[in-house]
Design an enzyme around this catalytic site. Structure first.
Site, short mmCIF file in Angstrom:
data_model
loop_
_atom_site.label_atom_id
_atom_site.label_comp_id
_atom_site.label_asym_id
_atom_site.label_seq_id
_atom_site.Cartn_x
_atom_site.Cartn_y
_atom_site.Cartn_z
N LYS A 126 31.64 30.74 34.40
CA LYS A 126 33.05 30.41 34.61
C LYS A 126 33.22 30.09 36.10
O LYS A 126 32.58 30.73 36.95
CB LYS A 126 33.89 31.63 34.20
CG LYS A 126 35.39 31.45 34.23
CD LYS A 126 36.07 32.74 33.75
CE LYS A 126 37.59 32.61 33.66
NZ LYS A 126 38.22 33.84 33.14
N SER A 157 41.44 33.02 29.31
CA SER A 157 41.21 31.97 30.31
C SER A 157 39.77 31.49 30.37
O SER A 157 39.51 30.42 30.91
CB SER A 157 41.60 32.50 31.69
OG SER A 157 40.71 33.52 32.09
N SER A 198 40.68 37.76 28.54
CA SER A 198 40.18 36.41 28.84
C SER A 198 38.74 36.14 28.45
O SER A 198 38.31 34.99 28.45
CB SER A 198 40.36 36.10 30.33
OG SER A 198 41.69 35.70 30.57
#
Lengths: 492, 519
Positions: B97, B172, B196
């Site tokens: 990420k 997310s 997330s």
């Protein structure tokens, strides 16, 4: 109401930069002598993903200060974030302690003014807390851009907040000097106001004597003892003028205008920033257990107040004690000399003190404040003791002693060697001196006659002649009885 | 852990069978690379090809430093040729990420305000994965600063759910879930502040593990809400998650909140089975108006599977769970507003120059932050104001304590707690984009673990049946454990996985087999 019916009430907030090798929350080096932005790392620059980790040495330095001022160390204290936007604040917040500082209460004994050092006052502390410093913005005149130096950003600080126990500008300066002496004794800070490793804000209010407290105004950034005193005086004048005109004193933040010797309002407190304090989520609370405190306590040296008491016990005056303890290095010098003079009954502490605070300190001051720290001082404590012993035993005269000290200081040579090398040894041999005296009296038969006729003052003339004949090396203590005896013989 | 143990436990047979490397688990890849049946270079090329083929539709990657990855893979192959022993993730292509700081590779946290920022240091995550032999080859898209549940809060192209391209992948860590579900990465790293990792894992049909707070250090992970943030792996099976976590976990002196507790052998823990485990079900919390019937049905099937594996179902109560979302949306914006104060255009990232300092700050932050980030900064700034602190932040902190106590009490009578990961399967792109409150409620089952600092895992919990507007969509099954209860959590999850086999279900996009296998 006249001026003397007002009572000044003053409290100081003092920031002291700790002289640890690294910064408060990162291993980045911390010094005051680096080129701009040399002392930075990802944390110092507030780069994303970096985290604060408390510097154990900085915490221990802070603990020393709490121990030295009898401030109560809290077993649990918390870090907090204080927010504001400014280019010198890399994260947009400063990590500090807010609701739960590491030390509460305590205080320090402040010596009285010069000549009345023994009239001490006690100034209580509200709290001491740890925090990290901001960087430094420089705005060059006429340039559109400002420059930012992050060397200082993240440097470890303690903030020492006093109760409003101070009653005059002079006392405020003495309090700050005592605080500086303590941190220097502890070895935790250079505590240099010019370099900004010691900084001071003053809260000043003026109210009717015995009546309610006046409104508090805060003077920021006082960077010398002199300005601290002048600024407080100026602020007291400003507040008294307002009160006498019947106008209210409004809570505000001020700066001191050195050129005009007045304080100027920077902002009114109602419009003060909301710093949005909240507990620092990146670090758990700081836990300090009794064992840790005990260990740090064992590292705390004897402090100025205790030393002053001890020196008074050695029959030094309060003034002498204050002079010796004002500087940790000087006090250490005195103690080293005392230890060396142990057993030499002729060398009293008072005599050592006189030589140290007189002749030696004067030379050190002329030498741009050279350190008298034992081991670094140009004249070692042992040398000084030797010198005093030479004088006390009559080997050299007191006047010669001063000269020898001067040479020893300049050349870093032991006084005993200088005495031999340069022939400072006094003439104390009675047969040698007797012959000399007889010669002087023979040559001054006229004066002898006058002396015997009652002109006692001429004794000095004969002494002078003898000193001249020995190039000052005749021991006056020996000369005097021999001379009187010789004169008496001539008169009988 | 002794690295030879990995070799023995690794499924070494998976190595040289002609399947493309994208079809292998991380453990299979590591075994093959360590054993020499595949080169790290070849493994990487298979994955880069997969990315080339699917990325135009899926949009999971923000950056692909392929040259760097190739040289890294080559270095591993060279090391092996010299007789060196490779680590437990040898040659495993892992994507991060974009919240993870990578030295020399632009890191933006999904925000324009960090555009062009090339970090001068590696975070703990990149360091530890590389030390274990992983080949880091991409930075994945995300909701800006990890604020969102759909990955639509992005100034870039939003990613698509591989199961249905008109659906969100969740957020997310959307890119992290997409990359793993679509076999573009063998594993990925995400971060979980309120769900997330778990919610996108559930939406995309993969495993997502949020460890105990502090188990994985946060050094080098860009902060959203410091007291809630935790990094963890997304993988295609439970044992891969265990292995990646094993490589990430453990104290880091650069993070004062990272835990010093020793890390047990997590792959061994996966072998325990579910026999005798008590699975707590907080029925009152689960039965809420927004719960999709397909999610409820799938949840019951998951519970039944655990019972077949020997677990026992018990009722637990989490009386304060209904305040979790409200509590979270006070605390997390407060911390976020503070953490994001550093983006001022002075030292790095975007700067929009104006006549005065204040105007420069305002213009920079206005241009650099998206709408959701601004909303949370405003919320956070408001709740920390001196005159609202007690009513909001102070109160939320007390509620947080009550929520944590609820879990503590519940774990007195059970070993793990089960809930759906999310109330619904993946929703269509744009559906909740204009409705922050609806979006916030999709975190209702995941937020508790963050507030209490507990480990939680989302594993594939079956598919929702196709409807008129949607193909079959994955449903996540969540298990929570007590503090440092990762071993039990993984045991239960592995038992569920063995019992159901649902982790093998593939997005239709991939076909029955991948391209490589057809040729």
């Amino acid at each position: 109401m006249s001026a003397r019916d007002y009572q000044p009430v003053i409290g100081l907030e003092v920031h002291c930069q700790l002289n640890t090798a690294s910064k408060m929350f990162t291993g980045c080096p911390s010094r005051t002598d680096a080129a701009p932005n040399e002392l930075t790392d990802p944390y110092t620059l507030g780069l994303p993903g970096t985290l604060p980790v408390p510097n154990k040495a900085a915490v221990e330095y802070a603990l020393r200060m709490a121990i030295a001022t009898d401030s109560t160390i809290q077993p649990v204290s918390r870090w907090a974030r204080k927010h504001y936007f400014y280019p010198d604040l890399p994260k947009g917040y400063q990590i500090t302690q807010n609701d739960h500082p590491y030390a509460l209460g305590g205080g320090l004994e402040v010596p009285g003014p010069k000549g009345a050092e023994h009239e001490t006052t006690y100034v209580r502390l509200i709290r001491i807390h740890m925090e990290e410093d901001a960087g430094k913005n420089t705005h060059l005149h006429g340039e559109p851009d400002s420059l930012v130096d992050y060397n200082r950003a993240g440097a470890p600080l303690i903030e020492i907040v006093s109760e409003p126990d101070i009653r005059s500008a002079a006392e405020a300066a003495r309090y700050l000097k005592e605080l500086r002496a303590i941190v220097r004794y502890l070895g935790i800070s250079e505590a240099n106001m010019e370099e900004g490793t010691l900084r001071c804000d003053a809260n000043v209010s003026l109210g009717p004597a015995g009546g309610p407290l006046g409104t508090r105004c805060e003077i920021k950034n006082l960077n010398s003892f002199k300005f601290l005193e002048l600024a407080i005086k100026a602020e007291l004048r400003r507040q008294r003028d307002l009160l006498e005109r019947g106008e209210p004193v409004r809570q505000c933040t001020l700066s001191y205008d050195v050129a005009r010797d007045v304080t100027r309002v920077m902002r009114i407190k109602e419009a003060a920033a909301d710093y949005r304090y909240f507990p620092e989520p990146d670090m758990p609370p700081l836990l300090v257990d009794a064992a840790w405190v005990a260990r740090v306590r064992s590292e705390v040296p004897e402090l100025p107040a205790a030393r002053r008491a001890r020196y008074r016990g050695l029959e030094l005056t309060a003034y002498d004690a204050a002079v010796l303890t004002a500087d940790a290095a000087l006090a250490a010098y005195f103690d080293a000399a005392l230890a060396r003079a142990e057993g030499e009954d002729a060398i009293t502490p008072k005599k050592l003190c006189n030589w140290i605070t007189g002749e030696l300190l004067r030379r050190a001051k002329e030498d741009e404040g050279a350190s008298l720290e034992p081991g670094r001082a140009p004249v070692e404590p042992a040398w000084l003791v030797d010198l005093v012993a030479l004088v006390e035993r009559g080997v050299i005269s007191a006047r010669a002693g001063k000269e020898v000290l001067g040479k020893s200081y300049a050349e870093r040579v032991a006084p005993a060697d200088i005495v031999e090398r340069d022939g400072y040894r006094q003439v104390s041999d009675t047969s040698e001196l007797s012959a000399l005296i007889e010669g002087v009296l023979d040559r001054g038969a006229k004066q002898v006659e006058q002396y015997l006729g009652g002109k006692d003052k001429l004794l000095g003339f004969f002494v002078g002649q003898i000193m001249k004949a020995t190039r000052g090396q005749a021991n006056p203590q020996v000369v005097r009885p021999l001379l009187l005896e010789a004169l008496r013989r001539r008169g009988s | 852990m002794n690295s030879d143990e990995h070799e023995e436990r690794g499924e070494a047979g998976g190595g040289g069978d002609g399947r493309p490397a994208t079809e292998l688990s991380a453990r299979e890849i590591a075994a093959a690379v360590r054993g020499g049946s595949r080169s790290a270079r070849a493994v990487l090329e298979d994955h880069l090809e997969q990315v080339d083929a699917l990325e135009p539709e899926l949009r999971a990657f923000l950056r692909r430093p392929s040259a760097l990855a190739r040289s890294r893979a080559q270095a591993l192959d060279d090391a092996r040729a010299r007789g060196e022993t490779l680590g437990p993730l040898a040659g495993v292509p892992i994507a991060l990420k974009d919240i993870f700081v990578t030295r020399g590779v632009e890191t933006t946290c999904g925000s324009r305000i960090l555009a062009g920022w090339v970090p001068p240091y590696d975070g703990a995550h990149a360091e530890r994965l590389e030390r274990a032999g992983a080949v880091l080859f991409g930075k994945l898209t995300m909701d800006e600063f990890a604020m969102g549940s759909s990955n639509e809060n992005t100034p870039f192209e939003p990613p698509r759910n591989p199961w249905a391209l008109d659906r969100v992948p969740g957020g997310s860590s959307g890119g992290s879930a997409v990359a793993v579900a679509a076999r573009m990465a063998a594993a990925s790293l995400g971060t979980d502040t309120g769900g997330s990792i778990r919610q996108p894992a559930g939406f995309c049909g993969v495993v997502g593990l949020k460890p105990t707070y502090g188990r994985v250090p946060r050094f080098g992970m860009i902060a959203f809400a410091s007291s809630l943030d935790q990094a963890g792996p997304l993988t295609r099976d439970v044992r891969d998650a265990a292995r990646v976590l094993q490589c990430l976990a453990g104290h880091d002196p650069r993070d004062a909140s990272s835990l010093r507790d020793p890390v047990p052998d997590l792959e061994v823990a996966c072998e325990r089975g579910a026999d005798g485990l008590r699975v707590g079900v907080p029925r009152a919390m689960i039965e809420q108006p927004g719960l999709d019937p397909a999610v409820r049905d799938a949840f019951e099937r998951s519970l039944a599977a655990l019972e077949r594996a020997g677990a026992e179902r018990v009722d637990v109560a989490l009386p304060h769970a209904r305040y979790a979302v409200a509590c979270y949306y006070v605390l997390s914006p407060a911390e976020a507003a503070s953490n994001l104060a550093r983006y001022d255009g002075v030292r790095y990232g975007l700067r929009v120059e104006r006549a005065t300092l204040r105007e420069t700050y305002e213009a920079t932050r206005d241009a650099g932050f998206g709408a959701e980030v601004k909303r949370r900064i405003l919320l956070g700034t408001f709740v920390l104001r001196a005159d609202s602190y007690d009513r909001y932040y102070g109160r939320a902190m007390r509620v947080r304590t009550l929520i944590a106590r609820d879990y503590e009490a519940a774990f007195a009578s059970c070993d793990v707690i089960a809930t759906p990961t999310s109330p619904t399967p993946a929703f269509p792109l744009g559906q909740n984009a204009g409705d922050p409150l609806a979006m916030y409620l999709s975190d209702v089952f995941t937020i508790g673990a963050n507030l209490a600092g507990l480990p939680a895992i989302s594993i594939p919990g079956g598919l929702a049946p196709a409807t008129a507007d949607a193909p079959p969509l994955p449903i996540g099954f969540q298990l929570l454990g007590p503090r440092l209860g990762e071993p039990t959590l993984l045991a239960a999850a592995a038992a569920h996985e063995a019992e159901t086999g649902w982790h093998a279900q593939r997005p239709p996009l991939l076909g029955g087999l991948t391209r490589g296998a057809l040729s």
